[in-house]
Design a protein around this motif. Structure first.
Motif, PDB file in Angstrom:
ATOM      1  N   LYS A  86       0.925  -1.162   0.162  1.00  0.00           N
ATOM      2  CA  LYS A  86      -0.040   0.098  -0.050  1.00  0.00           C
ATOM      3  C   LYS A  86       0.821   1.260   0.228  1.00  0.00           C
ATOM      4  CE  LYS A  86      -2.399  -1.325   3.889  1.00  0.00           C
ATOM      5  NZ  LYS A  86      -1.891  -2.629   3.899  1.00  0.00           N
ATOM      6  N   ILE A  87       0.385   2.307  -0.772  1.00  0.00           N
ATOM      7  CA  ILE A  87       0.923   3.524  -0.670  1.00  0.00           C
ATOM      8  C   ILE A  87      -0.101   4.504  -0.154  1.00  0.00           C
ATOM      9  CG2 ILE A  87       2.149   5.190  -1.982  1.00  0.00           C
ATOM     10  CD1 ILE A  87       2.748   3.225  -4.034  1.00  0.00           C
ATOM     11  N   PRO A 116      -1.874   4.279  -6.045  1.00  0.00           N
ATOM     12  CA  PRO A 116      -1.996   2.812  -6.852  1.00  0.00           C
ATOM     13  C   PRO A 116      -0.486   2.760  -7.068  1.00  0.00           C
ATOM     14  CG  PRO A 116      -2.891   4.331  -8.313  1.00  0.00           C
ATOM     15  CD  PRO A 116      -2.788   5.179  -7.064  1.00  0.00           C
ATOM     16  N   ASP A 117       0.081   1.700  -7.149  1.00  0.00           N
ATOM     17  CA  ASP A 117       1.798   1.284  -7.653  1.00  0.00           C
ATOM     18  C   ASP A 117       1.825   1.690  -9.051  1.00  0.00           C
ATOM     19  OD1 ASP A 117       0.640  -0.856  -8.954  1.00  0.00           O
ATOM     20  OD2 ASP A 117       1.480  -2.362  -7.209  1.00  0.00           O
ATOM     21  N   SER A 118       1.086   1.877  -9.935  1.00  0.00           N
ATOM     22  CA  SER A 118       1.289   2.171 -11.204  1.00  0.00           C
ATOM     23  C   SER A 118       1.634   3.523 -11.235  1.00  0.00           C
ATOM     24  CB  SER A 118       0.042   2.031 -12.112  1.00  0.00           C
ATOM     25  OG  SER A 118      -0.983   2.817 -11.381  1.00  0.00           O
ATOM     26  N   THR A 119       1.577   4.516 -10.004  1.00  0.00           N
ATOM     27  CA  THR A 119       2.195   5.789 -10.236  1.00  0.00           C
ATOM     28  C   THR A 119       3.645   5.805 -10.001  1.00  0.00           C
ATOM     29  OG1 THR A 119       1.896   6.017  -7.921  1.00  0.00           O
ATOM     30  CG2 THR A 119       0.067   6.651  -9.369  1.00  0.00           C
ATOM     31  N   GLN A 185      -8.811  11.870  -5.430  1.00  0.00           N
ATOM     32  CA  GLN A 185      -8.040  10.512  -5.794  1.00  0.00           C
ATOM     33  C   GLN A 185      -7.777  10.262  -7.285  1.00  0.00           C
ATOM     34  OE1 GLN A 185      -7.666   7.754  -3.465  1.00  0.00           O
ATOM     35  NE2 GLN A 185      -6.068   7.460  -5.234  1.00  0.00           N
ATOM     36  N   ARG A 186      -8.317  10.726  -8.430  1.00  0.00           N
ATOM     37  CA  ARG A 186      -8.103  10.900  -9.749  1.00  0.00           C
ATOM     38  C   ARG A 186      -6.886  11.691  -9.880  1.00  0.00           C
ATOM     39  NH1 ARG A 186     -10.614  13.551 -14.060  1.00  0.00           N
ATOM     40  NH2 ARG A 186     -12.742  14.162 -12.748  1.00  0.00           N
ATOM     41  N   THR A 192       3.097   7.800 -13.131  1.00  0.00           N
ATOM     42  CA  THR A 192       4.468   8.566 -12.742  1.00  0.00           C
ATOM     43  C   THR A 192       4.005   9.421 -11.898  1.00  0.00           C
ATOM     44  OG1 THR A 192       4.546  10.179 -14.423  1.00  0.00           O
ATOM     45  CG2 THR A 192       5.268   8.137 -15.098  1.00  0.00           C
ATOM     46  N   PHE A 193       2.958   9.421 -11.075  1.00  0.00           N
ATOM     47  CA  PHE A 193       2.716  10.801  -9.917  1.00  0.00           C
ATOM     48  C   PHE A 193       3.399  10.337  -8.591  1.00  0.00           C
ATOM     49  CE2 PHE A 193      -0.659  13.841 -11.593  1.00  0.00           C
ATOM     50  CZ  PHE A 193       0.060  14.092 -12.584  1.00  0.00           C
ATOM     51  N   LEU A 194       4.327   9.243  -8.364  1.00  0.00           N
ATOM     52  CA  LEU A 194       4.630   9.172  -7.285  1.00  0.00           C
ATOM     53  C   LEU A 194       6.299   8.542  -7.661  1.00  0.00           C
ATOM     54  CD1 LEU A 194       5.095   8.842  -4.041  1.00  0.00           C
ATOM     55  CD2 LEU A 194       4.534   6.414  -4.513  1.00  0.00           C
TER      56      LEU A 194
END
Length: 286
Positions: A86-87, A116-119, A185-186, A192-194
């Motif tokens: 979790k992030i 999400p981890d996709s960030t 959330q959106r 790439t947002f993290l």
């Protein structure tokens, strides 16, 4: 103890970050006949991290000083790990920032969201500005890496479950969020947002956590800075609060809020600087 994730021999792996250089975990295993996991997330999730820390503090630091090493300046660094369980983000956690954004006193309870981890990206990787997202901001934050599973832990015990600290950058599509707070959330969830730093320092590396300064960097200058003491909700409080909501597992990451954000555009370089950790830098692309 300080660890880093590096790219070595075409794969990402954990290494020790020492005063004289970087020592891959694979080298320790080869020299000492040990079998430590060479992936930081696996170390955490397979309950090896605590034992490794004990080994380091007892005689490991001296042992490592006798091993060969990579020059820190010639090493390629990557995100600590790529798939945290979790992030968890925390918003408006510095008094000055909260008043600037909301124009009022701090909330009585933390504002939280999930990334999400996709960030997730790492040092040197590019923040991609989404088309039609409008203005995007970047925020430097101290991140906590959880080292052991906990639920309903109290504030006094909370720091005992922290494996260490790292740097992070949290990006937000500001215009989307501004249209409606329910869109947060959106606004936080684009790819790439993290950005997660490459280095992890255990809590015993810091004698005074409250004095630790977090800096938001923008194009080579310090845009914002503040100390942990200026957080509305301390790291220990956040862990205790979150553990009442959800079980926290080894490898979970908690972003503790930012001293200030910067608007980013293509061509910019933004980063997070915290003492005792490798500086995190990312470039911005459209």
């Amino acid at each position: 103890m300080k660890l880093v994730t590096i790219e070595h021999k075409d794969r990402e792996q954990v290494a020790f970050w020492t005063n004289h250089g970087v020592i891959p975990m694979t080298w320790l295993n080869e020299q000492a006949g040990t079998d430590w996991n060479t992936d930081l997330l696996a170390l955490l999730q397979h309950n090896q991290f605590t034992e490794l820390h004990k080994w380091y503090n007892s005689h490991g630091q001296a042992y490592l000083s006798r091993l060969p090493y990579l020059a820190a300046s010639d090493t390629t660094y990557r995100a600590l790990f790529r798939r945290p369980g979790k992030i968890i983000g925390v918003g408006l956690n510095y008094r000055e920032k909260a008043i600037e954004i909301s124009g009022q006193a701090a909330e009585e309870e933390p504002v939280i969201f999930i990334k999400p981890d996709s960030t997730l990206i790492g040092p040197g990787e590019s923040i991609q500005l989404p088309s039609k997202a409008g203005q995007v901001t970047a925020e430097a934050e101290l991140a906590l890496v959880i080292g052991q599973t906990c639920k309903n832990i109290n504030e006094e015990q909370a720091m005992s479950v922290v494996a260490g600290f790292t740097t992070s950058l949290d990006m937000t599509a500001k215009e989307i969020h501004a249209r409606n707070p329910r869109f947060m959330q959106r606004a936080k969830s684009f790819d790439t947002f993290l950005s997660l730093g490459s280095s992890l320092s255990t809590p015993d590396e810091y004698s005074n956590l409250d004095a630790l300064e977090i800096k938001t960097m923008h194009n080579g200058r310090v845009a914002h800075s503040n100390t942990v003491s200026s957080m509305i909700f301390s790291p220990a409080y956040l862990i205790a609060f979150l553990s009442e909501v959800m079980t926290l597992h080894a490898g979970d990451v908690i972003l503790t809020g930012t001293p200030g954000s910067v608007t980013i555009q293509a061509g910019d370089k933004t980063g997070c600087e915290i003492a005792g950790l490798m500086q995190l830098n990312n470039v911005v692309e459209s």
